[in-house]
Scaffold this motif. Structure first.
Motif, PDB file in Angstrom:
ATOM      1  N   ARG A  56     -41.572 -71.100  26.649  1.00 53.67           N
ATOM      2  CA  ARG A  56     -41.641 -71.429  25.212  1.00 53.67           C
ATOM      3  C   ARG A  56     -40.787 -70.547  24.318  1.00 53.67           C
ATOM      4  NH1 ARG A  56     -46.734 -72.657  26.919  1.00 53.67           N
ATOM      5  NH2 ARG A  56     -47.459 -70.514  26.656  1.00 53.67           N
ATOM      6  N   SER A  57     -39.764 -69.861  24.869  1.00 51.80           N
ATOM      7  CA  SER A  57     -38.815 -69.210  23.951  1.00 51.80           C
ATOM      8  C   SER A  57     -37.428 -69.161  24.586  1.00 51.80           C
ATOM      9  CB  SER A  57     -39.299 -67.824  23.530  1.00 51.80           C
ATOM     10  OG  SER A  57     -39.406 -66.978  24.643  1.00 51.80           O
ATOM     11  N   ALA A  58     -36.478 -68.719  23.793  1.00 49.34           N
ATOM     12  CA  ALA A  58     -35.070 -68.795  24.209  1.00 49.34           C
ATOM     13  C   ALA A  58     -34.772 -67.849  25.372  1.00 49.34           C
ATOM     14  CB  ALA A  58     -34.176 -68.450  23.022  1.00 49.34           C
ATOM     15  N   ALA A  59     -33.837 -68.254  26.219  1.00 54.58           N
ATOM     16  CA  ALA A  59     -33.363 -67.397  27.301  1.00 54.58           C
ATOM     17  C   ALA A  59     -32.879 -66.076  26.720  1.00 54.58           C
ATOM     18  CB  ALA A  59     -32.240 -68.086  28.064  1.00 54.58           C
ATOM     19  N   LYS A  60     -33.269 -64.973  27.361  1.00 57.28           N
ATOM     20  CA  LYS A  60     -32.952 -63.637  26.854  1.00 57.28           C
ATOM     21  C   LYS A  60     -32.104 -62.900  27.882  1.00 57.28           C
ATOM     22  CE  LYS A  60     -35.382 -59.383  25.467  1.00 57.28           C
ATOM     23  NZ  LYS A  60     -36.756 -58.826  25.289  1.00 57.28           N
ATOM     24  N   ILE A  61     -30.917 -62.472  27.461  1.00 58.00           N
ATOM     25  CA  ILE A  61     -30.051 -61.685  28.335  1.00 58.00           C
ATOM     26  C   ILE A  61     -30.532 -60.239  28.273  1.00 58.00           C
ATOM     27  CG2 ILE A  61     -27.674 -60.893  28.721  1.00 58.00           C
ATOM     28  CD1 ILE A  61     -26.901 -63.558  27.103  1.00 58.00           C
ATOM     29  N   THR A  62     -30.890 -59.675  29.429  1.00 58.51           N
ATOM     30  CA  THR A  62     -31.459 -58.321  29.435  1.00 58.51           C
ATOM     31  C   THR A  62     -30.527 -57.287  30.064  1.00 58.51           C
ATOM     32  OG1 THR A  62     -32.582 -58.793  31.518  1.00 58.51           O
ATOM     33  CG2 THR A  62     -33.840 -59.153  29.491  1.00 58.51           C
ATOM     34  N   GLU A  63     -29.466 -57.769  30.719  1.00 58.21           N
ATOM     35  CA  GLU A  63     -28.462 -56.823  31.219  1.00 58.21           C
ATOM     36  C   GLU A  63     -27.092 -57.490  31.190  1.00 58.21           C
ATOM     37  OE1 GLU A  63     -29.073 -55.163  35.136  1.00 58.21           O
ATOM     38  OE2 GLU A  63     -27.231 -53.967  35.017  1.00 58.21           O
ATOM     39  N   ALA A  64     -26.185 -56.894  30.464  1.00 60.30           N
ATOM     40  CA  ALA A  64     -24.822 -57.432  30.358  1.00 60.30           C
ATOM     41  C   ALA A  64     -23.890 -56.312  29.951  1.00 60.30           C
ATOM     42  CB  ALA A  64     -24.783 -58.570  29.338  1.00 60.30           C
ATOM     43  N   TYR A  65     -22.594 -56.534  30.203  1.00 62.84           N
ATOM     44  CA  TYR A  65     -21.595 -55.505  29.898  1.00 62.84           C
ATOM     45  C   TYR A  65     -20.397 -56.133  29.212  1.00 62.84           C
ATOM     46  CZ  TYR A  65     -24.527 -52.961  33.121  1.00 62.84           C
ATOM     47  OH  TYR A  65     -25.622 -52.384  33.708  1.00 62.84           O
ATOM     48  N   PHE A  66     -19.717 -55.343  28.397  1.00 66.12           N
ATOM     49  CA  PHE A  66     -18.492 -55.809  27.750  1.00 66.12           C
ATOM     50  C   PHE A  66     -17.364 -55.867  28.774  1.00 66.12           C
ATOM     51  CE2 PHE A  66     -20.969 -53.838  24.337  1.00 66.12           C
ATOM     52  CZ  PHE A  66     -20.981 -54.872  23.430  1.00 66.12           C
ATOM     53  N   ARG A  67     -16.555 -56.921  28.704  1.00 64.44           N
ATOM     54  CA  ARG A  67     -15.371 -57.029  29.561  1.00 64.44           C
ATOM     55  C   ARG A  67     -14.117 -56.912  28.711  1.00 64.44           C
ATOM     56  NH1 ARG A  67     -15.439 -62.273  33.112  1.00 64.44           N
ATOM     57  NH2 ARG A  67     -15.372 -63.090  30.999  1.00 64.44           N
ATOM     58  N   LYS A  68     -13.024 -56.538  29.337  1.00 64.80           N
ATOM     59  CA  LYS A  68     -11.754 -56.471  28.620  1.00 64.80           C
ATOM     60  C   LYS A  68     -11.178 -57.886  28.489  1.00 64.80           C
ATOM     61  CE  LYS A  68      -9.375 -52.643  28.895  1.00 64.80           C
ATOM     62  NZ  LYS A  68      -8.523 -51.531  29.362  1.00 64.80           N
ATOM     63  N   ALA A  69     -10.738 -58.244  27.295  1.00 64.34           N
ATOM     64  CA  ALA A  69     -10.192 -59.581  27.073  1.00 64.34           C
ATOM     65  C   ALA A  69      -8.842 -59.732  27.776  1.00 64.34           C
ATOM     66  CB  ALA A  69     -10.023 -59.823  25.579  1.00 64.34           C
TER      67      ALA A  69
END
Ligand SMILES: [Mg+2]
Ligand SMILES: [Mg+2]
Lengths: 182, 182
Positions: free
Chosen positions: B53-66
């Motif tokens: 009953r709630s939105a998908a939550k990202i709990t681990e992520a990292y910035f990538r170089k464009a």
């Protein structure tokens, strides 16, 4: 891949349309034919940890709805813009696979002189079609006025173009673009 | 904003270049002059929670170089591509503000008939310049051969174009594009 009745090779059934398009786009870049990329998924970042001696870690973020299509770039001097979708239905793709923002975006692109289309994969047969975005826009408007909420496969067969599938590039959509837009 | 000696109004000093460009791009879209967007920041998603009953939550992520520049789109039928950077140095911008991938990307864009440039804000004076990406490419190559590791402000004054700043659009870079590329 295995050969179908029509003699077309349908390979890579385990790959998603997005993966196959990314590989194809990389091939187009490496062979210097076009510069087309998938845009990153838009994310709303809420919290980031900055641990000592290691990379910044996003610990809370949410997916956002894209305001544009997923793919754009340049080909033969022209601006190219498209959205790609799979449908598991044999005979149609529901319009709810697209968003109002995307339909509006593709109309703008056309108005400014760009090339806009959708790429739709019918996963049951692994057929992939290119269809000009004007058809999506027309079906979208009609559905708002009570019309059908999907685009029939027949529309793709009558007005779209079957995209050849090979080893490299896997989804040779620029070959179709050459014929339709140049 | 307050008036400088030269009579130019430098407003919004609290806004970042990116925020001002986003507002300007929105204005260009709303007035139907161009369709140019900043690409989302590329993120490597490692873990997502799917709570009921709630939105998908990202709990681990990292910035990538464009691998590309931040901004692209269409204007007057042409493909437009640029990168925007701020520098706090009064007299130069370090080349390390750009990545090799971005320089290569802008070279490709030019080769395929697109318009490519950088927008650089010298924050000490709030001046914003547009400079064709060929200059960046040349300085990049020279630095690889032992040349200077920055682009001097004088380069922007001699070969770049000061972008007018107004209320709407805040950074009217398309006015400069009109003069330089059409
Ligand atoms: Mg999408
Ligand atoms: Mg950037």
């Amino acid at each position: 891949g295995k050969a179908s009745d029509s003699g077309v090779v349908y390979g890579h059934r385990g790959m998603t349309l997005e993966e196959d398009l990314n590989v194809s786009n990389r091939y187009y870049i490496e062979t210097d034919q076009a510069v087309i990329y998938k845009k990153p998924t838009p994310i709303q970042i809420v919290h980031v940890d900055y641990p000592k001696r290691s990379a910044a870690k996003i610990t809370e973020a949410y997916f956002r709805k894209a305001s544009t299509t997923d793919y754009n770039g340049i080909y033969r001097g022209r601006y190219i813009d498209f959205e790609a979708k799979e449908t598991t239905h044999a005979h149609y793709i529901p319009l709810k696979n697209f968003h109002a923002h995307q339909v509006e975006h593709m109309k703008r692109i056309k108005r400014h002189g760009g090339i806009g289309f959708i790429i739709v994969k019918f996963t049951q047969t692994a057929e992939i079609f290119l269809l000009d975005s004007d058809y999506l826009a027309n079906y979208w408007v009609a559905s708002m006025k009570g019309g059908r909420k999907s685009m029939p496969k027949q529309l793709f067969m009558d007005h779209g173009h079957l995209i050849p599938q090979n080893y490299l590039p896997r989804i040779d959509y620029l070959r179709v673009v050459n014929k339709v837009y140049f």
